[in-house]
Design a protein around this motif. Sequence first.
Motif, PDB file in Angstrom:
ATOM      1  N   LEU A   1       0.957  -1.478   0.302  1.00  0.00           N
ATOM      2  CA  LEU A   1      -0.126  -0.140  -0.085  1.00  0.00           C
ATOM      3  C   LEU A   1       0.515   1.039  -0.217  1.00  0.00           C
ATOM      4  CD1 LEU A   1      -2.737  -0.906   2.816  1.00  0.00           C
ATOM      5  CD2 LEU A   1      -2.877  -0.850   0.305  1.00  0.00           C
ATOM      6  N   GLY A   2       2.028   0.877  -0.043  1.00  0.00           N
ATOM      7  CA  GLY A   2       3.145   2.336   0.270  1.00  0.00           C
ATOM      8  C   GLY A   2       3.089   3.223  -1.273  1.00  0.00           C
ATOM      9  N   ILE A   3       2.349   3.007  -2.429  1.00  0.00           N
ATOM     10  CA  ILE A   3       2.069   3.309  -3.350  1.00  0.00           C
ATOM     11  C   ILE A   3       1.328   4.378  -3.485  1.00  0.00           C
ATOM     12  CG2 ILE A   3       0.529   2.183  -4.603  1.00  0.00           C
ATOM     13  CD1 ILE A   3       2.097   2.103  -7.316  1.00  0.00           C
ATOM     14  N   LEU A   4      -0.077   4.408  -2.523  1.00  0.00           N
ATOM     15  CA  LEU A   4      -1.030   5.479  -1.631  1.00  0.00           C
ATOM     16  C   LEU A   4      -0.311   6.805  -0.781  1.00  0.00           C
ATOM     17  CD1 LEU A   4      -4.194   3.216  -2.262  1.00  0.00           C
ATOM     18  CD2 LEU A   4      -3.168   4.685  -3.880  1.00  0.00           C
TER      19      LEU A   4
ATOM     20  N   LEU B   1       8.953   4.468 -10.570  1.00  0.00           N
ATOM     21  CA  LEU B   1       7.953   3.073  -9.460  1.00  0.00           C
ATOM     22  C   LEU B   1       8.548   1.754  -9.817  1.00  0.00           C
ATOM     23  CD1 LEU B   1       5.373   3.093  -8.154  1.00  0.00           C
ATOM     24  CD2 LEU B   1       4.412   3.006  -9.586  1.00  0.00           C
ATOM     25  N   ALA B   2       8.747   1.446 -11.105  1.00  0.00           N
ATOM     26  CA  ALA B   2       9.389  -0.269 -11.455  1.00  0.00           C
ATOM     27  C   ALA B   2      10.096  -0.491 -10.965  1.00  0.00           C
ATOM     28  CB  ALA B   2       8.945  -0.001 -12.686  1.00  0.00           C
ATOM     29  N   ARG B   3      11.368   0.550 -10.799  1.00  0.00           N
ATOM     30  CA  ARG B   3      12.659   0.116  -9.996  1.00  0.00           C
ATOM     31  C   ARG B   3      12.689   0.276  -8.511  1.00  0.00           C
ATOM     32  NH1 ARG B   3      17.865   4.218 -11.181  1.00  0.00           N
ATOM     33  NH2 ARG B   3      15.530   5.646  -9.542  1.00  0.00           N
ATOM     34  N   ALA B   4      11.367   1.105  -8.173  1.00  0.00           N
ATOM     35  CA  ALA B   4      11.100   1.054  -6.752  1.00  0.00           C
ATOM     36  C   ALA B   4      10.655   0.228  -5.844  1.00  0.00           C
ATOM     37  CB  ALA B   4      10.567   2.178  -6.192  1.00  0.00           C
ATOM     38  N   GLY B   5       9.484  -0.244  -6.958  1.00  0.00           N
ATOM     39  CA  GLY B   5       9.020  -1.645  -6.657  1.00  0.00           C
ATOM     40  C   GLY B   5       9.695  -2.636  -6.385  1.00  0.00           C
TER      41      GLY B   5
ATOM     42  N   GLY C   1       7.924   1.101   2.205  1.00  0.00           N
ATOM     43  CA  GLY C   1       6.717   1.571   1.888  1.00  0.00           C
ATOM     44  C   GLY C   1       6.923   3.475   1.103  1.00  0.00           C
ATOM     45  N   LEU C   2       6.889   4.267   2.354  1.00  0.00           N
ATOM     46  CA  LEU C   2       7.007   5.226   2.224  1.00  0.00           C
ATOM     47  C   LEU C   2       7.975   5.375   0.938  1.00  0.00           C
ATOM     48  CD1 LEU C   2       6.661   6.505   5.573  1.00  0.00           C
ATOM     49  CD2 LEU C   2       4.319   6.748   3.782  1.00  0.00           C
ATOM     50  N   ARG C   3       9.324   4.806   0.500  1.00  0.00           N
ATOM     51  CA  ARG C   3       9.308   5.378  -0.254  1.00  0.00           C
ATOM     52  C   ARG C   3       9.016   4.959  -2.155  1.00  0.00           C
ATOM     53  NH1 ARG C   3      11.332   6.790  -3.979  1.00  0.00           N
ATOM     54  NH2 ARG C   3      14.357   6.296  -5.068  1.00  0.00           N
TER      55      ARG C   3
ATOM     56  N   LEU D   1       0.443   4.820   7.115  1.00  0.00           N
ATOM     57  CA  LEU D   1       0.984   5.429   8.003  1.00  0.00           C
ATOM     58  C   LEU D   1      -0.466   5.437   8.854  1.00  0.00           C
ATOM     59  CD1 LEU D   1       1.241   9.221   6.681  1.00  0.00           C
ATOM     60  CD2 LEU D   1       2.936   7.751   7.425  1.00  0.00           C
ATOM     61  N   TYR D   2      -1.640   4.907   8.550  1.00  0.00           N
ATOM     62  CA  TYR D   2      -2.445   4.130   8.940  1.00  0.00           C
ATOM     63  C   TYR D   2      -2.068   3.246   9.816  1.00  0.00           C
ATOM     64  CZ  TYR D   2      -7.235   2.338  10.153  1.00  0.00           C
ATOM     65  OH  TYR D   2      -8.617   2.306  10.709  1.00  0.00           O
ATOM     66  N   LEU D   3      -1.678   2.452   9.105  1.00  0.00           N
ATOM     67  CA  LEU D   3      -1.229   1.016   9.645  1.00  0.00           C
ATOM     68  C   LEU D   3       0.076   1.129  10.489  1.00  0.00           C
ATOM     69  CD1 LEU D   3      -0.902  -0.796   5.806  1.00  0.00           C
ATOM     70  CD2 LEU D   3      -2.224  -1.647   7.526  1.00  0.00           C
ATOM     71  N   LEU D   4       1.057   2.120  10.727  1.00  0.00           N
ATOM     72  CA  LEU D   4       1.871   2.050  11.134  1.00  0.00           C
ATOM     73  C   LEU D   4       1.060   2.927  13.165  1.00  0.00           C
ATOM     74  CD1 LEU D   4       4.664   3.357   9.174  1.00  0.00           C
ATOM     75  CD2 LEU D   4       4.281   0.859  10.575  1.00  0.00           C
ATOM     76  N   PHE D   5       0.272   3.702  13.089  1.00  0.00           N
ATOM     77  CA  PHE D   5      -0.276   4.683  13.861  1.00  0.00           C
ATOM     78  C   PHE D   5      -0.827   3.131  14.542  1.00  0.00           C
ATOM     79  CE2 PHE D   5      -3.702   6.963  16.606  1.00  0.00           C
ATOM     80  CZ  PHE D   5      -3.168   7.200  16.964  1.00  0.00           C
ATOM     81  N   ASN D   6      -2.096   2.285  13.992  1.00  0.00           N
ATOM     82  CA  ASN D   6      -2.694   1.269  14.410  1.00  0.00           C
ATOM     83  C   ASN D   6      -1.877   0.355  15.617  1.00  0.00           C
ATOM     84  OD1 ASN D   6      -4.828   1.906  13.999  1.00  0.00           O
ATOM     85  ND2 ASN D   6      -5.563   0.987  12.143  1.00  0.00           N
TER      86      ASN D   6
END
Length: 331
Positions: free
Chosen positions: A174-177, A249-253, A230-232, A182-187
């Motif tokens: 979900l990092g692409i979004l 995006l492809a390289r980071a993915g 994910g943030l990267r 941030l929501y997952l980490l906060f929970n």
Amino acid sequence: MDLDAYVAAHSHTWARLERLVEQRRRSGAEADELVDRYQQVATHLSVVRTSAPDGELVAYLSSLLGRARIAMLAARVPRWRGVGRFFTEQFPAALYRLRWWWLGCLAGNVAVIAVMMIWLAGHPEVEQSLLSPADVDQLVNSDFESYYSENAASAFATRVWINNTWVSALCIALGILGAPVLYLLFNNIANLAIVGSIMVRHDRGELFWGLIIPHGLLELTCVFVAGGVGLRLFWSWIEPGDLTRAGSLARAGRTAVTVAMGLGVVLFLSGLVEAFVTPSPLPTWARIGIGVLAEVAFLTYVFTLGRAAAARGATGDIGAELLEDRVATQA
């Protein structure tokens, strides 16, 4: 370009590459020929795409080149050697190159946990709004400690591994979004901060830290690595640099997939610690010591092996031989 004439002129090269790909064993000369034919056919594909883009022929040559790439890789890198290279080159290099992203994520989350626990400790009414006195009493006196020992260790290790791997995979996928990470980490950290503050307020802080630290150091580090990666991934299309957004995006993915695969193994080790060390009868200092050693081993792995691999040019991306051919070589 006369496509029929071009096919007639080069079909023998394609047929020869087909035969080389299908061979189970190849001599040294045949392995060299496989590479040469691959380069020739890659050029032919480039010419066809540019001058006479016939869909059926492009699909055939692309499929042939894909099978040839796999054959060449299998010929050069034995299976176990490839696994070894992944853990000595690709995975640690990816972690090292992305270190500022996940170290920043780690530092930020630790700071938030500390602030939340301090704030919750000074506002007991929040605790009362979340849990009834009976629930708090059960959590403090039995549930928290029994959680680590109420199931068979092997089954518990598997469950913990699957859960943590799933959370880490979601952070990366979900990092692409951006925002969902941030929501997952906060929970994740909110649950830890709430339970921790309750345990500390009821004079069970020693038990809480004694059970969390042995596995939590490595486990949470893995989650924060996943969050940082994910943030990267999100940032790769926001600021692509000298690449196109799709290329960045492809390289980071691809690098993110490398990290996700490696984290699965590290989280498996963390799960073993949580299942066999955390609830063990070892003294608290010994259990915490094991957790600290596991964390130090991971960081040493990243900053020694990873730094050396990055210096040699490893990036965590897949090899160039597996990437799609984009330019012609020589006819």
